[in-house]
Design a protein around this motif. Structure first.
Motif, PDB file in Angstrom:
ATOM      1  N   GLY A  76     -31.568 -52.677   6.520  1.00 28.44           N
ATOM      2  CA  GLY A  76     -31.287 -51.431   5.883  1.00 28.44           C
ATOM      3  C   GLY A  76     -32.215 -51.112   4.736  1.00 28.44           C
ATOM      4  N   ALA A  77     -32.642 -52.146   3.913  1.00 26.40           N
ATOM      5  CA  ALA A  77     -33.594 -51.990   2.926  1.00 26.40           C
ATOM      6  C   ALA A  77     -34.774 -51.345   3.402  1.00 26.40           C
ATOM      7  N   GLN A  78     -35.173 -52.316   4.518  1.00 29.05           N
ATOM      8  CA  GLN A  78     -36.718 -51.697   4.859  1.00 29.05           C
ATOM      9  C   GLN A  78     -36.592 -50.288   5.699  1.00 29.05           C
ATOM     10  N   ALA A  79     -35.563 -49.846   6.113  1.00 25.56           N
ATOM     11  CA  ALA A  79     -35.334 -48.421   6.613  1.00 25.56           C
ATOM     12  C   ALA A  79     -35.265 -47.384   5.544  1.00 25.56           C
ATOM     13  N   GLN A  80     -34.669 -47.840   4.118  1.00 25.21           N
ATOM     14  CA  GLN A  80     -34.352 -47.180   3.098  1.00 25.21           C
ATOM     15  C   GLN A  80     -36.001 -46.960   2.547  1.00 25.21           C
ATOM     16  N   ALA A  81     -36.833 -48.009   2.369  1.00 29.20           N
ATOM     17  CA  ALA A  81     -38.018 -48.116   1.814  1.00 29.20           C
ATOM     18  C   ALA A  81     -39.257 -47.061   2.707  1.00 29.20           C
ATOM     19  N   GLN A  82     -39.023 -47.100   4.081  1.00 27.58           N
ATOM     20  CA  GLN A  82     -39.890 -46.227   4.997  1.00 27.58           C
ATOM     21  C   GLN A  82     -39.386 -44.938   4.574  1.00 27.58           C
ATOM     22  N   ARG A  83     -38.131 -44.527   4.605  1.00 23.97           N
ATOM     23  CA  ARG A  83     -37.791 -43.157   4.431  1.00 23.97           C
ATOM     24  C   ARG A  83     -38.394 -42.758   2.826  1.00 23.97           C
ATOM     25  N   GLU A  84     -38.148 -43.499   1.877  1.00 19.77           N
ATOM     26  CA  GLU A  84     -38.589 -43.056   0.631  1.00 19.77           C
ATOM     27  C   GLU A  84     -40.035 -42.915   0.555  1.00 19.77           C
ATOM     28  N   ALA A  85     -40.777 -43.904   1.266  1.00 23.07           N
ATOM     29  CA  ALA A  85     -42.202 -43.840   1.368  1.00 23.07           C
ATOM     30  C   ALA A  85     -42.589 -42.446   1.975  1.00 23.07           C
ATOM     31  N   ALA A  86     -41.889 -42.034   3.184  1.00 24.59           N
ATOM     32  CA  ALA A  86     -42.451 -40.684   3.762  1.00 24.59           C
ATOM     33  C   ALA A  86     -42.158 -39.526   2.995  1.00 24.59           C
ATOM     34  N   GLU A  87     -41.031 -39.667   2.082  1.00 23.67           N
ATOM     35  CA  GLU A  87     -40.573 -38.559   1.263  1.00 23.67           C
ATOM     36  C   GLU A  87     -41.760 -38.461   0.145  1.00 23.67           C
ATOM     37  N   LYS A  88     -42.037 -39.526  -0.396  1.00 25.39           N
ATOM     38  CA  LYS A  88     -42.985 -39.717  -1.408  1.00 25.39           C
ATOM     39  C   LYS A  88     -44.395 -38.939  -0.818  1.00 25.39           C
ATOM     40  N   ALA A  89     -44.747 -39.316   0.337  1.00 24.01           N
ATOM     41  CA  ALA A  89     -45.749 -38.957   0.875  1.00 24.01           C
ATOM     42  C   ALA A  89     -45.904 -37.351   1.037  1.00 24.01           C
ATOM     43  N   GLU A  90     -44.713 -37.114   1.584  1.00 23.76           N
ATOM     44  CA  GLU A  90     -44.627 -35.627   1.639  1.00 23.76           C
ATOM     45  C   GLU A  90     -44.582 -34.664   0.469  1.00 23.76           C
ATOM     46  N   ARG A  91     -43.956 -35.333  -0.612  1.00 23.89           N
ATOM     47  CA  ARG A  91     -43.918 -34.718  -2.022  1.00 23.89           C
ATOM     48  C   ARG A  91     -45.461 -34.631  -2.367  1.00 23.89           C
ATOM     49  N   LYS A  92     -46.057 -35.961  -2.179  1.00 26.86           N
ATOM     50  CA  LYS A  92     -47.414 -35.779  -2.603  1.00 26.86           C
ATOM     51  C   LYS A  92     -48.283 -34.678  -2.210  1.00 26.86           C
ATOM     52  N   ALA A  93     -48.148 -34.442  -0.688  1.00 27.48           N
ATOM     53  CA  ALA A  93     -48.881 -33.640   0.166  1.00 27.48           C
ATOM     54  C   ALA A  93     -48.518 -32.066  -0.259  1.00 27.48           C
ATOM     55  N   GLU A  94     -47.119 -31.933  -0.663  1.00 26.14           N
ATOM     56  CA  GLU A  94     -46.793 -30.517  -0.998  1.00 26.14           C
ATOM     57  C   GLU A  94     -47.534 -30.248  -2.350  1.00 26.14           C
ATOM     58  N   ALA A  95     -47.414 -31.279  -3.195  1.00 28.31           N
ATOM     59  CA  ALA A  95     -48.052 -31.234  -4.580  1.00 28.31           C
ATOM     60  C   ALA A  95     -49.672 -30.728  -4.377  1.00 28.31           C
ATOM     61  N   GLU A  96     -50.159 -31.354  -3.643  1.00 28.63           N
ATOM     62  CA  GLU A  96     -51.690 -31.112  -3.532  1.00 28.63           C
ATOM     63  C   GLU A  96     -51.604 -29.746  -2.657  1.00 28.63           C
ATOM     64  N   ARG A  97     -50.988 -29.151  -1.892  1.00 22.08           N
ATOM     65  CA  ARG A  97     -51.175 -28.016  -1.381  1.00 22.08           C
ATOM     66  C   ARG A  97     -50.833 -26.901  -2.431  1.00 22.08           C
ATOM     67  N   ARG A  98     -49.924 -27.079  -3.245  1.00 22.06           N
ATOM     68  CA  ARG A  98     -49.639 -26.260  -4.271  1.00 22.06           C
ATOM     69  C   ARG A  98     -50.828 -26.191  -5.294  1.00 22.06           C
ATOM     70  N   ALA A  99     -51.518 -27.402  -5.637  1.00 22.97           N
ATOM     71  CA  ALA A  99     -52.473 -27.288  -6.567  1.00 22.97           C
ATOM     72  C   ALA A  99     -53.606 -26.687  -6.056  1.00 22.97           C
TER      73      ALA A  99
END
Length: 272
Positions: A76-99
């Motif tokens: 469960g912890a591994q799955a949660q970490a993978q979800r958080e990593a994916a969400e972080k990558a998406e937030r970073k990509a969105e921030a770069e697109r906005r910038a």
């Protein structure tokens, strides 16, 4: 001799059979994403003879793997970490697109502001040039630069057939440039009897100016002239006692419609 097994009787599965069943169950769970890489240490431990990392429940028909709480928490912890990593990558990509979008918008705003400024400056220069040209075309000047009147308007004497001077004389040595005092159109250019070689210009304000005793003429009938443009060279042709320029201001092109040339020039801002 043939041996047979009593119907309905089953022997306990061998170690190899149990191991195969465990592996098959783990593989099935792995394909569903439940175990992943965390199941591998358990299988390795069993393979070394350390015993199974989880208990096996024998239903009599199918063997199922029961995952202990510790392993489930890790998965469960591994799955949660993978979800958080994916969400972080998406937030970073969105921030770069906005910038990137903001940088592009800022560059466009700067380019537009620069173009607007350049357009305003260009229009201002064009307006200034048009204003200067209008001023130039409505300005007046002396017919001979830096000269002065030597014989005034209406001076009397036998030199003039009418008994008085119909214009003024400007000092001008032979060969001096004679210019139009203002903007207008040449209506006469040639021999003018007592005036010698002369030019008559219809000014843009509707008045007329005459230039006499020229040694040569450099303008032609129908030609538009501007203030200060050369129209002839001074001389002493016609009824003249020496080189000078005879200048008249008239209400028409005809002789006898003269008016005071000095007052005329002063009325247009020129001191003579």
């Amino acid at each position: 001799m043939a041996f047979s097994r009593t119907t309905g009787k089953h022997r306990r599965p061998s170690r190899m059979t149990r191991r195969s069943a465990n592996i098959a169950g783990v593989a099935a769970l792995a394909t569903t994403g439940v175990i992943g890489t965390l199941a591998s240490p358990a299988l390795a431990a069993e393979d070394r003879g350390a015993g199974p990392a989880h208990s096996v429940e024998d239903t009599g028909l199918t063997q199922a793997i029961v995952i202990n709480d510790s392993l489930a928490d890790q998965i469960g912890a591994q799955a949660q970490a993978q979800r958080e990593a994916a969400e972080k990558a998406e937030r970073k990509a969105e921030a770069e697109r906005r910038a990137a979008a903001e940088r592009k918008a800022e560059a466009e705003r700067k380019a537009e502001a620069k173009a607007k400024k350049e357009r305003a400056e260009r229009e201002a220069k064009e307006r200034a040039a048009r204003a200067a040209e209008r001023k130039r075309l409505t300005s007046y000047t002396l017919p001979v630069a830096g000269s002065a009147v030597t014989t005034g308007y209406k001076s009397g004497g036998s030199l003039w057939s009418s008994g008085s001077h119909s214009g003024v004389d400007f000092r001008a040595a032979s060969g001096t440039s004679v210019v139009a005092v203002g903007a207008g159109t040449v209506v006469e250019a040639g021999w003018g009897g007592a005036y010698g070689n002369n030019i008559v210009i219809r000014m843009n304000d509707g008045t007329f100016t005459q230039y006499g005793h020229l040694s040569s003429i450099t303008a032609s009938v129908g030609q538009a002239v501007t203030p200060g443009q050369q129209i002839g060279i001074s001389g002493s042709t016609g009824n003249s006692t020496g080189p000078h320029l005879h200048f008249e201001a008239r209400t028409s092109a005809e002789y006898g419609s003269d008016m005071d040339p000095v007052a005329y020039l002063r009325g247009h801002g020129v001191n003579a």
